[in-house]
Write a protein that holds these residues in place. Structure first.
Motif, PDB file in Angstrom:
ATOM      1  N   ASN A   1     -47.668   5.740 102.815  1.00  0.00           N
ATOM      2  CA  ASN A   1     -48.485   4.749 103.522  1.00  0.00           C
ATOM      3  C   ASN A   1     -47.683   3.495 103.827  1.00  0.00           C
ATOM      4  OD1 ASN A   1     -50.693   6.439 103.511  1.00  0.00           O
ATOM      5  ND2 ASN A   1     -51.598   5.529 101.685  1.00  0.00           N
ATOM      6  N   LYS A   2     -46.801   3.100 102.898  1.00  0.00           N
ATOM      7  CA  LYS A   2     -45.923   1.954 103.135  1.00  0.00           C
ATOM      8  C   LYS A   2     -44.963   2.255 104.287  1.00  0.00           C
ATOM      9  CE  LYS A   2     -42.437   0.489 100.314  1.00  0.00           C
ATOM     10  NZ  LYS A   2     -41.842   0.009  99.055  1.00  0.00           N
ATOM     11  N   PHE A   3     -44.462   3.483 104.322  1.00  0.00           N
ATOM     12  CA  PHE A   3     -43.553   3.903 105.391  1.00  0.00           C
ATOM     13  C   PHE A   3     -44.254   3.852 106.747  1.00  0.00           C
ATOM     14  CE2 PHE A   3     -41.769   7.290 108.067  1.00  0.00           C
ATOM     15  CZ  PHE A   3     -40.438   6.910 108.104  1.00  0.00           C
ATOM     16  N   LEU A   4     -45.485   4.352 106.792  1.00  0.00           N
ATOM     17  CA  LEU A   4     -46.219   4.376 108.057  1.00  0.00           C
ATOM     18  C   LEU A   4     -46.747   3.002 108.454  1.00  0.00           C
ATOM     19  CD1 LEU A   4     -48.230   7.687 107.641  1.00  0.00           C
ATOM     20  CD2 LEU A   4     -46.342   7.255 109.223  1.00  0.00           C
ATOM     21  N   GLY A   5     -46.883   2.093 107.493  1.00  0.00           N
ATOM     22  CA  GLY A   5     -47.483   0.796 107.765  1.00  0.00           C
ATOM     23  C   GLY A   5     -46.528  -0.261 108.286  1.00  0.00           C
ATOM     24  N   THR A   6     -45.280   0.068 108.469  1.00  0.00           N
ATOM     25  CA  THR A   6     -44.319  -0.935 108.924  1.00  0.00           C
ATOM     26  C   THR A   6     -43.464  -0.368 110.053  1.00  0.00           C
ATOM     27  OG1 THR A   6     -42.583  -2.464 108.233  1.00  0.00           O
ATOM     28  CG2 THR A   6     -42.562  -0.288 107.222  1.00  0.00           C
ATOM     29  N   THR A   7     -42.908  -1.275 110.848  1.00  0.00           N
ATOM     30  CA  THR A   7     -41.973  -0.863 111.901  1.00  0.00           C
ATOM     31  C   THR A   7     -40.562  -1.368 111.602  1.00  0.00           C
ATOM     32  OG1 THR A   7     -42.591  -2.826 113.190  1.00  0.00           O
ATOM     33  CG2 THR A   7     -43.734  -0.754 113.698  1.00  0.00           C
ATOM     34  N   ASP A   8     -40.414  -2.139 110.534  1.00  0.00           N
ATOM     35  CA  ASP A   8     -39.111  -2.632 110.121  1.00  0.00           C
ATOM     36  C   ASP A   8     -38.287  -1.474 109.541  1.00  0.00           C
ATOM     37  OD1 ASP A   8     -36.986  -4.298 109.438  1.00  0.00           O
ATOM     38  OD2 ASP A   8     -37.883  -4.815 107.499  1.00  0.00           O
ATOM     39  N   VAL A   9     -37.134  -1.241 110.119  1.00  0.00           N
ATOM     40  CA  VAL A   9     -36.302  -0.093 109.736  1.00  0.00           C
ATOM     41  C   VAL A   9     -35.841  -0.194 108.287  1.00  0.00           C
ATOM     42  CG1 VAL A   9     -34.166   1.154 110.243  1.00  0.00           C
ATOM     43  CG2 VAL A   9     -35.572   0.306 112.111  1.00  0.00           C
ATOM     44  N   ALA A  10     -35.523  -1.397 107.820  1.00  0.00           N
ATOM     45  CA  ALA A  10     -35.065  -1.554 106.430  1.00  0.00           C
ATOM     46  C   ALA A  10     -36.183  -1.185 105.453  1.00  0.00           C
ATOM     47  CB  ALA A  10     -34.599  -2.983 106.196  1.00  0.00           C
ATOM     48  N   LEU A  11     -37.407  -1.619 105.737  1.00  0.00           N
ATOM     49  CA  LEU A  11     -38.533  -1.270 104.868  1.00  0.00           C
ATOM     50  C   LEU A  11     -38.850   0.222 104.953  1.00  0.00           C
ATOM     51  CD1 LEU A  11     -40.954  -4.296 105.407  1.00  0.00           C
ATOM     52  CD2 LEU A  11     -39.576  -3.763 103.395  1.00  0.00           C
ATOM     53  N   GLN A  12     -38.720   0.785 106.146  1.00  0.00           N
ATOM     54  CA  GLN A  12     -38.955   2.228 106.296  1.00  0.00           C
ATOM     55  C   GLN A  12     -37.911   3.019 105.525  1.00  0.00           C
ATOM     56  OE1 GLN A  12     -39.113   2.721 110.597  1.00  0.00           O
ATOM     57  NE2 GLN A  12     -41.325   3.096 110.462  1.00  0.00           N
ATOM     58  N   ARG A  13     -36.662   2.572 105.577  1.00  0.00           N
ATOM     59  CA  ARG A  13     -35.594   3.263 104.834  1.00  0.00           C
ATOM     60  C   ARG A  13     -35.853   3.184 103.331  1.00  0.00           C
ATOM     61  NH1 ARG A  13     -30.987   5.150 106.487  1.00  0.00           N
ATOM     62  NH2 ARG A  13     -31.047   4.047 108.452  1.00  0.00           N
ATOM     63  N   GLU A  14     -36.306   2.035 102.857  1.00  0.00           N
ATOM     64  CA  GLU A  14     -36.624   1.870 101.440  1.00  0.00           C
ATOM     65  C   GLU A  14     -37.780   2.784 101.027  1.00  0.00           C
ATOM     66  OE1 GLU A  14     -38.798  -1.557  98.893  1.00  0.00           O
ATOM     67  OE2 GLU A  14     -37.131  -2.229 100.156  1.00  0.00           O
ATOM     68  N   ALA A  15     -38.829   2.821 101.846  1.00  0.00           N
ATOM     69  CA  ALA A  15     -39.979   3.687 101.540  1.00  0.00           C
ATOM     70  C   ALA A  15     -39.572   5.154 101.592  1.00  0.00           C
ATOM     71  CB  ALA A  15     -41.120   3.409 102.512  1.00  0.00           C
ATOM     72  N   LEU A  16     -38.732   5.514 102.556  1.00  0.00           N
ATOM     73  CA  LEU A  16     -38.286   6.906 102.658  1.00  0.00           C
ATOM     74  C   LEU A  16     -37.410   7.294 101.473  1.00  0.00           C
ATOM     75  CD1 LEU A  16     -38.681   9.251 104.590  1.00  0.00           C
ATOM     76  CD2 LEU A  16     -36.564   8.613 105.707  1.00  0.00           C
ATOM     77  N   THR A  17     -36.640   6.354 100.963  1.00  0.00           N
ATOM     78  CA  THR A  17     -35.850   6.617  99.762  1.00  0.00           C
ATOM     79  C   THR A  17     -36.767   6.864  98.566  1.00  0.00           C
ATOM     80  OG1 THR A  17     -34.091   5.207 100.630  1.00  0.00           O
ATOM     81  CG2 THR A  17     -34.003   5.727  98.286  1.00  0.00           C
ATOM     82  N   GLU A  18     -37.835   6.075  98.455  1.00  0.00           N
ATOM     83  CA  GLU A  18     -38.824   6.314  97.395  1.00  0.00           C
ATOM     84  C   GLU A  18     -39.438   7.700  97.527  1.00  0.00           C
ATOM     85  OE1 GLU A  18     -41.943   3.403  96.848  1.00  0.00           O
ATOM     86  OE2 GLU A  18     -40.584   1.809  97.490  1.00  0.00           O
ATOM     87  N   ILE A  19     -39.811   8.055  98.749  1.00  0.00           N
ATOM     88  CA  ILE A  19     -40.407   9.376  98.996  1.00  0.00           C
ATOM     89  C   ILE A  19     -39.435  10.479  98.594  1.00  0.00           C
ATOM     90  CG2 ILE A  19     -41.226  10.947 100.805  1.00  0.00           C
ATOM     91  CD1 ILE A  19     -42.326   8.452 102.268  1.00  0.00           C
ATOM     92  N   LEU A  20     -38.166  10.312  98.931  1.00  0.00           N
ATOM     93  CA  LEU A  20     -37.152  11.315  98.584  1.00  0.00           C
ATOM     94  C   LEU A  20     -37.051  11.485  97.070  1.00  0.00           C
ATOM     95  CD1 LEU A  20     -34.783  13.170  99.591  1.00  0.00           C
ATOM     96  CD2 LEU A  20     -33.318  11.215  99.124  1.00  0.00           C
ATOM     97  N   TYR A  21     -36.998  10.372  96.338  1.00  0.00           N
ATOM     98  CA  TYR A  21     -36.916  10.464  94.882  1.00  0.00           C
ATOM     99  C   TYR A  21     -38.172  11.094  94.288  1.00  0.00           C
ATOM    100  CZ  TYR A  21     -32.691   7.613  94.915  1.00  0.00           C
ATOM    101  OH  TYR A  21     -31.425   7.158  95.116  1.00  0.00           O
ATOM    102  N   GLU A  22     -39.315  10.762  94.850  1.00  0.00           N
ATOM    103  CA  GLU A  22     -40.556  11.351  94.340  1.00  0.00           C
ATOM    104  C   GLU A  22     -40.620  12.842  94.656  1.00  0.00           C
ATOM    105  OE1 GLU A  22     -42.866   8.396  96.210  1.00  0.00           O
ATOM    106  OE2 GLU A  22     -42.753   7.046  94.490  1.00  0.00           O
TER     107      GLU A  22
END
Length: 155
Positions: free
Chosen positions: A99-120
């Motif tokens: 939801n954090k990944f989908l809720g932002t358009t900032d690439v840095a925040l999306q990369r951070e959220a995607l990294t969390e998703i990958l670890y999870e």
């Protein structure tokens, strides 16, 4: 029967999570384009789940049956049950990160959220693998236990 259902469910989940791991790791390549493609993938999946409530039904049904079988087998494999419950918690945090990944358009925040998703996804994969291994061991242990009982009855 419960053990076979748990093995089927978590092996199925291993396949799905493996696909997600590959997809997420490809999206974390250098540059903004892979993140944009991942955002499109997650947005499309989110849109499909919102417009077609029956799309995820079979997947959710399989997972719920496996979880129920795992919970009813608590006495025989408490470690598997604890791992299954922990996996449910990790899945909740994965949903928050998505939801954090989908809720932002900032690439840095999306990369951070995607990294969390990958670890999870990695944690879910590891827990699923451990559950399958434990269930296979309990399945082979119960078959050898029954064969010993059969031999004892014959004597």
């Amino acid at each position: 029967m419960r053990t076979q259902l748990v093995i089927f469910t978590f092996t199925f989940l291993l396949g799905v999570v493996f696909f997600d791991l590959v997809w997420d790791s490809l999206a974390l390549k250098e540059g903004d384009e892979p993140i944009r493609v991942a955002a499109i993938r997650y947005e499309n999946l989110d849109q499909v789940l919102k417009t077609n409530p029956y799309f995820g039904g079979p997947f959710v049904g399989i997972i719920l049956l496996g979880a129920l079988a795992l919970l009813t087998d608590l006495r025989n494999s408490p470690v598997s049950t604890i791992l299954g419950l922990a996996m449910g918690g990790v899945f909740y945090f994965k949903t928050l990160a998505q939801n954090k990944f989908l809720g932002t358009t900032d690439v840095a925040l999306q990369r951070e959220a995607l990294t969390e998703i990958l670890y999870e996804h990695l944690i879910i994969f590891a827990f699923s693998f451990l559950i399958v291994v434990i269930q296979f061991r309990s399945l082979s242990g119960s078959s050898s236990r029954t064969s010993r009982l059969d031999k004892a009855k014959k004597n």
